[in-house]
Structures are given as C-alpha cells and as structure tokens.
Enzyme design. Structure first.
Site, PDB file in Angstrom:
ATOM      1  N   ARG A 152      -8.489  -6.689  14.763  1.00 53.26           N
ATOM      2  CA  ARG A 152      -7.756  -7.048  13.879  1.00 53.26           C
ATOM      3  C   ARG A 152      -8.616  -8.132  12.883  1.00 53.26           C
ATOM      4  NH1 ARG A 152      -3.954  -9.701  16.474  1.00 53.26           N
ATOM      5  NH2 ARG A 152      -4.237 -11.610  15.487  1.00 53.26           N
ATOM      6  N   TYR A 178      -1.689  -4.975 -13.432  1.00 56.40           N
ATOM      7  CA  TYR A 178      -1.278  -3.693 -12.723  1.00 56.40           C
ATOM      8  C   TYR A 178       0.336  -4.168 -12.167  1.00 56.40           C
ATOM      9  CZ  TYR A 178      -0.125  -1.130  -8.494  1.00 56.40           C
ATOM     10  OH  TYR A 178       0.678  -0.251  -7.472  1.00 56.40           O
ATOM     11  N   ASP A 216      -9.975  -8.385 -10.946  1.00 57.85           N
ATOM     12  CA  ASP A 216      -9.757  -7.209 -10.597  1.00 57.85           C
ATOM     13  C   ASP A 216     -10.719  -5.950 -11.222  1.00 57.85           C
ATOM     14  OD1 ASP A 216      -8.714  -4.863  -9.663  1.00 57.85           O
ATOM     15  OD2 ASP A 216      -6.752  -5.305  -9.654  1.00 57.85           O
ATOM     16  N   LYS A 248      -8.867   3.735  -5.248  1.00 55.23           N
ATOM     17  CA  LYS A 248      -9.109   4.573  -6.465  1.00 55.23           C
ATOM     18  C   LYS A 248     -10.540   5.038  -6.439  1.00 55.23           C
ATOM     19  CE  LYS A 248      -4.967   3.423  -7.677  1.00 55.23           C
ATOM     20  NZ  LYS A 248      -4.631   2.476  -6.822  1.00 55.23           N
TER      21      LYS A 248
HETATM   22  C1  PLP Z   1      -5.985  -2.252 -11.251  1.00 54.87           C
HETATM   23  C2  PLP Z   1      -5.360  -1.970  -9.935  1.00 54.87           C
HETATM   24  N1  PLP Z   1      -5.422  -3.101  -8.968  1.00 54.87           N
HETATM   25  C3  PLP Z   1      -4.812  -3.057  -7.782  1.00 54.87           C
HETATM   26  C4  PLP Z   1      -4.018  -1.976  -7.412  1.00 54.87           C
HETATM   27  C5  PLP Z   1      -3.411  -1.780  -5.906  1.00 54.87           C
HETATM   28  O1  PLP Z   1      -3.922  -1.128  -5.171  1.00 54.87           O
HETATM   29  P1  PLP Z   1      -3.464  -0.122  -3.833  1.00 54.87           P
HETATM   30  O2  PLP Z   1      -2.424   0.604  -4.320  1.00 54.87           O
HETATM   31  O3  PLP Z   1      -4.895   0.083  -3.248  1.00 54.87           O
HETATM   32  O4  PLP Z   1      -2.590  -1.348  -3.122  1.00 54.87           O
HETATM   33  C6  PLP Z   1      -3.826  -0.966  -8.312  1.00 54.87           C
HETATM   34  C7  PLP Z   1      -3.061   0.350  -8.086  1.00 54.87           C
HETATM   35  O5  PLP Z   1      -3.000   1.252  -8.856  1.00 54.87           O
HETATM   36  C8  PLP Z   1      -4.495  -0.902  -9.559  1.00 54.87           C
HETATM   37  O6  PLP Z   1      -4.267  -0.058 -10.467  1.00 54.87           O
END
Ligand code: PLP
Length: 406
Positions: free
Chosen positions: A58, A111, A183, A208
C-alpha cells in the site's frame, strides 16, 4: 564528464538495468504485496523511515519504484510518487498542502474533475479557493489572502489551452512563500519541465500521454523528497490510492515511446489547427502553436513543442458542435486524451459539465466548443474526416433553412 542524454534516450534507458537473474531487457513486474526482511530490526527501521526500503504494497512496490525514479529524473525533481489516478495525484497534493481554514489560489480554467474536487470535497474540509486569471500575475498578488497556502495552475489549460508563464508566476509565489503546483499533463516532461522554471510540485495524469495507450488510469507527483515521503506515508497510505505494479509496468513501457509519440501528436495537432483556422464554419481555434494564440510568445519560449490538443469553437453553437462530432467517422467521441486515436469531445456537456454556468463562461467553455486530442494516425485521414463532417452539417443546416454559414 559524459554529456547528459537527450530526453528520448533518457526515456528508454534512465533507471533501467537488465533484470539480474535473467538479463531481461524489459522491466519485470513484481506484484508482491509483502516484502521480507532478514531481521526484525531491518523491518522496523524500514517502516520508521530510518532506512529506505519497500515493506508493504500500500506504500509502494519495486516496479512502482522504477517508475517513480524515472519520473523524478525526467522532471528534474528529487522524488516522485505513482498513484492510482491523476485525480489521486491532485487530491493528495492538495490535502498535503492544505488544512481546515486554509485558502487555495487556482487558475480559472482547470480540468473539470479538479473543479469538481475544489467545489465538493474541499469545502467539506473547511478549505476555500478562488479562481483567478493567472495570465496576469497582478491578479494573483491581489487574490492572495492571509490564509492562502498554495497556488495551483494547469498550463496549457484544459480545454481552452491558456498558456501561463510558469517562471513569472513562480517569482510571485516565491516572494509570498507559497508552493506552486503545476498540472503538466498536457505537455509531459518531453515538452515542459515546470520544476526548472521555479515550480515546487508537478502533477500528471499518467492516464494520458505518459502511458499513451488508453489502457491505464494513473497519476504521478514529483516534488522534493520530504513532501513525497509525507504524501506516501500520511496520505496515500491512509487513503489507499496506490497504483498497481501491472499498471506501473504498462506506463514504463509507454514511456519508452513518449518522445516519438509527442513529436507526432504535436505535428498532427498543428496541421489540424491550421486546417481548422481557415475553415469558414469555425469561429475560433485555440492552439498554442498558432500565431493567433494570445500567449503564443510565452508558449514558444516555455514549451518544447505545442502539444497534441486543439480546441475550436463552431459557428452555430451547441447544435453545430454536437452534430459535428456525431458526424465524424474516424475520430472517436471520448472523455480522454493523449491516446493513439484522435478523440473529440464537447466540454460543456462532457468533461466540464460540473462547472457552474458562470465559471464555465469565465473559463471560455462556450456551447460551441469542441476539444480534439490529435492521435497518431496519418493526419490527412483525420483532416478528411473533419472536412466531411463539416460538409455534412452544412448540408443539413441548408436543408433545414438555417442561415448559420451565410
Ligand atoms: C489536465 C488533467 N489533469 C488531471 C486529470 C485527471 O486525470 P485522471 O483521469 O487520470 O484522474 C485530467 C483528466 O482528463 C486532465 O485532463
């Protein structure tokens, strides 16, 4: 001294040693949950952190450790943590830097899942936030409150690709002693390294580009070793957001082709954006590589490539946008991005449907907006597909006597 490897070499070789017993070149998967120790003292020193080691699944495992070391190295950070999703990375970092009574400054277009977390879970923990136009650093300074504890940005942003000047923002956050969280999902470390520009914490949805094949949900955090250890022990361990070794293996495999894939994503996206910009049924195109992009110069300076995402606004609003994506044959309607397939979606009713009407408008997410994630196909086929969908909806609107396209 040996010259530092280029990023494509680093993606393939860094942290990689052939497996000792068999000489296997591919990364072995270690699914073990339990790790054994020769003495009780070694076990107790490992759990207390006196010595570095892996002890229970974990809190990480040896396949994850290879991925974490590779990501730390690619982002030029001290340490990294692999977690079960991009949202696990975002929520763990925010729970790591904020407590009850604190305030967070957030760029105004993020997002939709991040927005949902900010507006639902954070208030339950007594944490407030402000959405700020971070293209203007003065707006950041003005929005700082006595209880502000961090600044959170996404660049380029999802979905309208606002590019923020990381270095300029980091100068402000350093002055106010606030951690800057970035991010970096849309760029990957191939195209942008926020820590080099002064950021403190980098987040990825590894779902992604990093994995790149649409078959893993994962997240990565890169930061200083103390913060990573805190998240590992105090947050991930308690909330149980660990990634599986199988998924870590798939990401490690995906990373080997990240350099090549990003080149193709970028060149396909650029060609698609250029096609869209000259199309009479398109109102506006958002792509950092177009000279018409409001932050084109920052993008040129800060990014090693313009990325694989193109957003565009259709003339004719929601009806035109949704009929257009329904008319596509090759591109697929999907919530994700960064995959080999070209994926399209309607942010207002899909990824960003949790935004309030006014926050959605502030973020530039109109009813006619479409987000396209350029895949790895032959770009002429994608453009032909887009062209036939434009023709189809134009025919339909003519038949219905609409005057959208003059
Ligand atoms: C810019 C961005 N950050 C974070 C996330 C979240 O990622 P996850 O779907 O892997 O939780 C996304 C999802 O589309 C995203 O586009």
């Amino acid at each position: 001294m040996m010259r530092k490897w280029g990023v494509s070499t680093e993606l393939i070789h860094d942290q990689h040693v052939a497996e000792r017993k068999t000489g296997a070149v591919a990364q072995p998967i270690v699914p073990a949950v339990a790790f054994s120790f020769e003495t009780h003292e070694m076990a107790s020193d490992t759990v207390s952190g006196k010595v570095d080691g892996i002890y229970y699944g974990r809190y990480g495992n040896s396949t994850l450790r290879v991925l974490e070391e590779k990501m730390a190295s690619l982002e030029n950070g001290e340490a990294a943590l692999a977690v079960g999703s991009g949202m696990a990375a975002i929520s763990s970092v925010l729970f790591g830097v904020l407590q009850n009574g604190d305030h967070l400054l957030v760029t105004k277009d993020v997002y939709g899942g991040t927005y949902h977390f900010l507006t639902t879970l954070l208030p339950r923990c007594g944490i407030s936030f402000s959405l700020v136009d971070c293209t203007d650093v003065n707006c950041i300074v003005e929005a700082i409150q006595p209880n502000t504890k961090a600044v959170y940005i996404e660049t380029p942003s999802n979905p309208v690709l606002t590019v923020l000047d990381i270095e300029a923002i980091a100068n402000v956050t350093k002055q106010y002693d606030l951690p800057l969280i970035v991010d970096n999902t849309f760029m990957s470390p191939c195209l942008q390294k926020p820590l080099d520009l002064g950021a403190d914490i980098v987040i990825h949805s590894a779902t992604k580009y990093l994995n790149g094949h649409g078959d893993v949900i994962a997240g990565v955090i890169v930061a200083d070793a103390e913060f990573i250890q805190f998240i590992r022990k105090q947050i991930m361990g308690d909330l149980g957001q660990v990634l599986s070794a199988w998924d870590a293996f798939l990401i490690l495999r995906g990373l080997k082709t990240l350099g090549l894939r990003m080149e193709r994503h970028c060149s396909n996206a650029h060609k698609i954006a250029t096609f869209l910009e000259s199309h009479p049924q398109v109102e506006r195109v958002y792509y950092p590589g177009l000279k018409s992009h409001p932050q084109y110069e920052i993008a040129e300076r800060q990014m090693g490539g313009m990325g694989g995402i193109v957003s565009f606004e259709m003339k004719g609003g929601s009806t035109a946008a949704t009929s257009f994506i329904d008319a596509l044959h090759l591109s697929m309607i999907s919530f994700s991005l960064g995959d080999p397939e070209t994926l399209v979606q309607h942010p207002a009713t899909m990824t960003h449907s949790s935004l309030s009407e006014s926050d959605r408008m502030d973020a530039g997410i109109t009813d006619g907006l479409i987000r396209l994630s350029a895949g790895l196909e032959d770009v002429e086929d994608v453009i032909d597909d887009l062209a036939q969908a434009f023709d189809k909806i134009k025919e339909t609107s003519k038949r219905n006597g609409e005057m959208i396209y003059g």
